[in-house]
Design an enzyme around this catalytic site. Structure first.
Site, PDB file in Angstrom:
ATOM      1  N   LYS A 133       0.830  -1.218   0.000  1.00 47.18           N
ATOM      2  CA  LYS A 133       0.000   0.000   0.000  1.00 47.18           C
ATOM      3  C   LYS A 133       0.860   1.262   0.000  1.00 47.18           C
ATOM      4  CE  LYS A 133      -3.345   2.911   0.715  1.00 47.18           C
ATOM      5  NZ  LYS A 133      -4.144   3.359  -0.418  1.00 47.18           N
ATOM      6  N   LYS A 135       1.344  11.613   5.690  1.00 49.49           N
ATOM      7  CA  LYS A 135       1.672  10.471   6.566  1.00 49.49           C
ATOM      8  C   LYS A 135       2.140   9.275   5.733  1.00 49.49           C
ATOM      9  CE  LYS A 135      -1.664   7.826   7.326  1.00 49.49           C
ATOM     10  NZ  LYS A 135      -2.449   6.640   7.095  1.00 49.49           N
TER      11      LYS A 135
HETATM   12  P1  NAD Z   1     -11.130   9.976   8.228  1.00 48.79           P
HETATM   13  O1  NAD Z   1     -10.440  10.949   9.110  1.00 48.79           O
HETATM   14  O2  NAD Z   1     -12.184  10.431   7.289  1.00 48.79           O
HETATM   15  O3  NAD Z   1     -11.796   8.811   9.140  1.00 48.79           O
HETATM   16  C1  NAD Z   1     -11.235   8.335  10.321  1.00 48.79           C
HETATM   17  C2  NAD Z   1     -12.360   8.094  11.324  1.00 48.79           C
HETATM   18  O4  NAD Z   1     -11.781   7.544  12.508  1.00 48.79           O
HETATM   19  C3  NAD Z   1     -13.083   9.391  11.743  1.00 48.79           C
HETATM   20  O5  NAD Z   1     -14.481   9.218  11.603  1.00 48.79           O
HETATM   21  C4  NAD Z   1     -12.681   9.582  13.208  1.00 48.79           C
HETATM   22  O6  NAD Z   1     -13.709  10.165  13.990  1.00 48.79           O
HETATM   23  C5  NAD Z   1     -12.431   8.133  13.617  1.00 48.79           C
HETATM   24  N1  NAD Z   1     -11.529   8.019  14.762  1.00 48.79           N
HETATM   25  C6  NAD Z   1     -10.334   8.636  14.971  1.00 48.79           C
HETATM   26  N2  NAD Z   1      -9.811   8.226  16.147  1.00 48.79           N
HETATM   27  C7  NAD Z   1     -10.698   7.365  16.691  1.00 48.79           C
HETATM   28  C8  NAD Z   1     -10.739   6.612  17.895  1.00 48.79           C
HETATM   29  N3  NAD Z   1      -9.755   6.704  18.803  1.00 48.79           N
HETATM   30  N4  NAD Z   1     -11.814   5.827  18.147  1.00 48.79           N
HETATM   31  C9  NAD Z   1     -12.817   5.737  17.234  1.00 48.79           C
HETATM   32  N5  NAD Z   1     -12.860   6.436  16.086  1.00 48.79           N
HETATM   33  C10 NAD Z   1     -11.802   7.229  15.812  1.00 48.79           C
HETATM   34  O7  NAD Z   1      -9.965   9.201   7.446  1.00 48.79           O
HETATM   35  P2  NAD Z   1     -10.121   8.338   6.096  1.00 48.79           P
HETATM   36  O8  NAD Z   1      -9.867   9.211   4.924  1.00 48.79           O
HETATM   37  O9  NAD Z   1     -11.369   7.531   6.188  1.00 48.79           O
HETATM   38  O10 NAD Z   1      -8.823   7.396   6.245  1.00 48.79           O
HETATM   39  C11 NAD Z   1      -8.805   6.283   7.129  1.00 48.79           C
HETATM   40  C12 NAD Z   1      -7.591   5.432   6.793  1.00 48.79           C
HETATM   41  O11 NAD Z   1      -7.703   4.943   5.449  1.00 48.79           O
HETATM   42  C13 NAD Z   1      -6.267   6.211   6.848  1.00 48.79           C
HETATM   43  O12 NAD Z   1      -5.254   5.376   7.364  1.00 48.79           O
HETATM   44  C14 NAD Z   1      -6.012   6.574   5.391  1.00 48.79           C
HETATM   45  O13 NAD Z   1      -4.622   6.784   5.140  1.00 48.79           O
HETATM   46  C15 NAD Z   1      -6.572   5.355   4.691  1.00 48.79           C
HETATM   47  N6  NAD Z   1      -7.045   5.569   3.305  1.00 48.79           N
HETATM   48  C16 NAD Z   1      -7.766   6.660   2.974  1.00 48.79           C
HETATM   49  C17 NAD Z   1      -8.216   6.811   1.656  1.00 48.79           C
HETATM   50  C18 NAD Z   1      -9.050   8.010   1.227  1.00 48.79           C
HETATM   51  O14 NAD Z   1      -9.238   8.184   0.009  1.00 48.79           O
HETATM   52  N7  NAD Z   1      -9.584   8.804   2.142  1.00 48.79           N
HETATM   53  C19 NAD Z   1      -7.923   5.832   0.694  1.00 48.79           C
HETATM   54  C20 NAD Z   1      -7.209   4.711   1.084  1.00 48.79           C
HETATM   55  C21 NAD Z   1      -6.764   4.589   2.394  1.00 48.79           C
END
Ligand code: NAD
Length: 296
Positions: free
Chosen positions: A171, A239
């Protein structure tokens, strides 16, 4: 089977909703954001009182959280997975995480009888909505095989990459390539525009030529619209790039493009664009030259 889902944001939200809609399993969710939770409970999921409470009542638990330290806290911190887990719990981390952190968490969860696999995803929020995201998995192959139908309920192109941490490595490498393409796209759109080509025409030309890539298309489309609304926040891309540099440092592999792109992201964050979409790296060029790509 009962499935727990922690972190239902941009990616976790749609993935969790596809599990609810397509798998037939009972789903229990937890998130710090009440609105994000509601979007899943409205479809039939139950809201757990804490991560620990969710872990105590499910067979499989998944996390989709922003940073490696968030995953560590949720897995091993107070009221976390380790405190609630029953012997035999299977844990998939869908976040983009450091392979070192993944292995360290798995090692600390093992005495609790928890088996952890890393299962990061690719395809963005649109892929997550459509259930077409790629899922790259590292860890016990028998556990992977047993849970393939669960993965199929929210993704496509589900690949077992190798041992624990291998999913995260694949990834990180994928994203490193994608962000280098994106940065090249931002520079190209700016250069071509300043040199006097209509940016819409330039977009059309490159899309149909050898400079085309998913990263280019995203940058071109969003800079023509000047739309920086986050689908994938720049802070999260920063990150990921850091994780790539860390991995290369550890292994002594030379990288020449990625440190420049990481630095470009650092400039964009310094300009206050960290919470905007990753394509806002384009704004560094726009601010420097005081002109917008869409205005020619
Ligand atoms: P985001 O910030 O939209 O979602 C993260 C969620 O986690 C939020 O709703 C937040 O409230 C929750 N959260 C944070 N700390 C928490 C805790 N201690 N307990 C419970 N809930 C908690 O982020 P995202 O864009 O959905 O990304 C999530 C992961 O997926 C990341 O590692 C990112 O790198 C990866 N990712 C993102 C994408 C994208 O296009 N957004 C694509 C592939 C991978």
């Amino acid at each position: 089977m009962k499935v727990g889902f922690i972190g239902v944001g941009h990616m976790g939200g749609p993935m969790c909703r596809n599990i609810i809609k397509n798998s037939g399993h009972e789903v229990v969710v937890f998130d710090l954001d009440a609105h994000a939770l509601e979007a899943c409970t409205a479809l039939g999921a139950t809201a757990g009182a804490s991560v620990k409470a969710v872990a105590s009542e499910v067979d499989v638990i998944m996390t989709s959280l922003p940073m490696p330290k968030d995953v560590e806290r949720v897995a091993l911190g107070p009221d976390g997975i380790a405190e609630g887990a029953k012997e035999g719990l299977v844990y998939f981390d869908l976040s983009t995480n450091s392979p070192i952190m993944v292995r360290s968490i798995a090692e600390r969860l093992a005495p609790k009888g928890v088996t952890m696999l890393d299962a990061p995803v690719s395809g963005g929020t649109i892929g997550a909505e459509k259930g077409t995201i790629a899922i790259m998995v590292g860890g016990d192959k028998a556990v992977f095989d047993a849970h393939l139908p669960l993965f199929e309920s929210f993704g496509a192109n589900i690949i077992h990459v190798g041992d624990l941490g291998a999913g995260s490595i694949a990834k990180i490498v994928n994203n490193m390539i994608a962000f280098c393409n994106m940065a090249a796209g931002a520079e190209g759109m700016m250069l071509g525009t300043v040199a006097g080509i209509d940016p819409n025409v330039l977009n059309q030309v490159v899309r149909n030529s050898s400079g085309n890539s998913m990263g280019f298309r995203a940058v071109a489309k969003k800079s023509l619209e000047q739309d920086w609304e986050p689908s994938f926040a720049l802070d999260l891309a920063y990150k990921d790039m850091h994780l790539a540099l860390e991995l290369a440092d550890e292994l002594g592999v030379p990288l020449s493009l990625s440190p420049s792109v990481h630095n470009l992201m650092r400039m964009a964050r310094g300009m206050g664009f960290g919470q905007q979409d990753t394509v806002a790296i384009t704004r560094v060029y726009q601010e420097t030259l005081n002109r917008k790509i869409n205005e020619g």
